[in-house]
Motif scaffolding. Structure first.
Motif, PDB file in Angstrom:
ATOM      1  N   ARG A  91      38.273  47.324  50.513  1.00 28.99           N
ATOM      2  CA  ARG A  91      38.554  47.010  49.019  1.00 28.99           C
ATOM      3  C   ARG A  91      39.116  48.378  48.090  1.00 28.99           C
ATOM      4  NH1 ARG A  91      36.401  42.978  46.885  1.00 28.99           N
ATOM      5  NH2 ARG A  91      35.384  44.042  45.210  1.00 28.99           N
ATOM      6  N   LEU A 117      40.533  46.621  44.832  1.00 28.72           N
ATOM      7  CA  LEU A 117      40.688  45.478  44.296  1.00 28.72           C
ATOM      8  C   LEU A 117      39.813  45.245  43.112  1.00 28.72           C
ATOM      9  CD1 LEU A 117      39.915  43.677  47.708  1.00 28.72           C
ATOM     10  CD2 LEU A 117      42.106  43.869  46.662  1.00 28.72           C
ATOM     11  N   ASP A 123      40.959  49.270  39.564  1.00 27.75           N
ATOM     12  CA  ASP A 123      41.735  48.360  39.778  1.00 27.75           C
ATOM     13  C   ASP A 123      42.538  48.052  38.535  1.00 27.75           C
ATOM     14  OD1 ASP A 123      39.435  47.555  38.048  1.00 27.75           O
ATOM     15  OD2 ASP A 123      38.834  45.774  38.866  1.00 27.75           O
ATOM     16  N   ALA A 128      45.748  46.985  41.515  1.00 22.13           N
ATOM     17  CA  ALA A 128      45.040  46.057  42.249  1.00 22.13           C
ATOM     18  C   ALA A 128      45.835  45.052  43.185  1.00 22.13           C
ATOM     19  CB  ALA A 128      44.326  45.056  41.302  1.00 22.13           C
ATOM     20  N   ALA A 129      47.188  44.952  42.726  1.00 19.15           N
ATOM     21  CA  ALA A 129      48.341  44.308  43.503  1.00 19.15           C
ATOM     22  C   ALA A 129      48.427  45.036  44.726  1.00 19.15           C
ATOM     23  CB  ALA A 129      49.517  43.914  42.660  1.00 19.15           C
ATOM     24  N   ALA A 131      46.376  47.114  46.108  1.00 19.93           N
ATOM     25  CA  ALA A 131      45.275  46.971  46.859  1.00 19.93           C
ATOM     26  C   ALA A 131      45.113  45.548  47.757  1.00 19.93           C
ATOM     27  CB  ALA A 131      43.981  47.193  46.127  1.00 19.93           C
ATOM     28  N   HIS A 132      45.572  44.532  47.052  1.00 20.56           N
ATOM     29  CA  HIS A 132      45.530  43.351  47.722  1.00 20.56           C
ATOM     30  C   HIS A 132      46.401  43.110  48.802  1.00 20.56           C
ATOM     31  CE1 HIS A 132      43.055  40.358  45.427  1.00 20.56           C
ATOM     32  NE2 HIS A 132      43.631  40.963  44.439  1.00 20.56           N
ATOM     33  N   TYR A 133      47.549  43.895  48.647  1.00 18.26           N
ATOM     34  CA  TYR A 133      48.380  43.982  49.949  1.00 18.26           C
ATOM     35  C   TYR A 133      47.675  44.806  50.978  1.00 18.26           C
ATOM     36  CZ  TYR A 133      52.624  44.967  52.599  1.00 18.26           C
ATOM     37  OH  TYR A 133      53.358  45.380  53.909  1.00 18.26           O
ATOM     38  N   ASN A 135      44.659  45.308  51.516  1.00 18.91           N
ATOM     39  CA  ASN A 135      43.682  44.427  52.166  1.00 18.91           C
ATOM     40  C   ASN A 135      44.222  43.476  53.124  1.00 18.91           C
ATOM     41  OD1 ASN A 135      42.046  41.808  51.607  1.00 18.91           O
ATOM     42  ND2 ASN A 135      40.609  43.626  51.768  1.00 18.91           N
ATOM     43  N   ASP A 136      45.172  42.764  52.715  1.00 17.83           N
ATOM     44  CA  ASP A 136      45.866  41.872  53.777  1.00 17.83           C
ATOM     45  C   ASP A 136      46.217  42.502  54.933  1.00 17.83           C
ATOM     46  OD1 ASP A 136      45.591  39.811  51.894  1.00 17.83           O
ATOM     47  OD2 ASP A 136      47.546  39.821  51.132  1.00 17.83           O
TER      48      ASP A 136
END
Length: 188
Positions: A91, A117, A123, A128-129, A131-133, A135-136
């Motif tokens: 995260r 995230l 974030d 945050a965007a 971090a989302h990537y 994380n994926d």
């Protein structure tokens, strides 16, 4: 439609300047598409194919961070980045390494900068965007590809392609993303 920001060239560092004379250091990425790599994914960059071939050489096993030796890929060093997850849930993140080509495109990043995230306290909307990537990439345990348009040095439009490869820590958990960003021509 790309939103243009007024700036003047002429910075001694090669970075564009805003009308105020202050150097710009924010990302210059547009129309970026991100998706997991499949058997049908086609790459333009031979550099990316070389790194992906190394990763796939582990035959379905996620390689550990200590199995990647930059000496074996020294010619790719300017294109490479390494992102570390700072928690087991992937995260919160931090850039550990960022090659010169990435700096030319997305600007310098302090390696102490933590991004995460939503709900992590790290974030900002921009981070945050990202971090989302990551994380994926790490939770899927598979390579991801990005492609789109960037402004190199903030002034020249280039088509870019990236790959991000999950790497495990010493106990086999996904903890690092080994990335490579390459310029693959001019956008159409």
């Amino acid at each position: 439609m790309v939103k243009e920001t007024p700036f003047e060239t002429g910075s001694s560092t090669g970075r564009p300047k805003q009308a105020s004379g202050e150097e710009k250091h924010e990302p210059f990425l547009f129309d970026i598409k991100r998706h997991p790599v499949t058997e049908d994914t086609k790459f333009t960059s031979p550099r990316i194919m070389r790194l992906l071939t190394w990763w796939c050489g582990f035959h379905g096993e996620m390689p550990r961070r200590d199995q990647f030796d930059i000496i074996d890929f020294i010619d790719l060093a300017p294109y490479i980045c390494l992102v570390e997850a700072l928690d087991p849930e992937c995260r919160k993140f931090r850039f550990r390494v960022k090659g010169e080509i990435l700096v030319e495109i997305v600007g310098p990043t302090d390696t102490d900068l933590i991004f995460g995230l939503p709900g992590t306290g790290y974030d900002s909307e921009e981070h945050a965007a990202l971090a989302h990537y990551f994380n994926d990439v790490l939770t899927s345990r598979q390579p991801w590809r990005c492609h789109g348009v960037a402004l190199r040095f903030g002034v020249t439009r280039v088509a870019l392609e990236t790959i991000d490869l999950p790497l495990a820590d010493d106990i086999g958990q996904p903890r690092y993303s080994l990335g490579l960003m390459d310029i693959v021509g001019r956008p159409e």
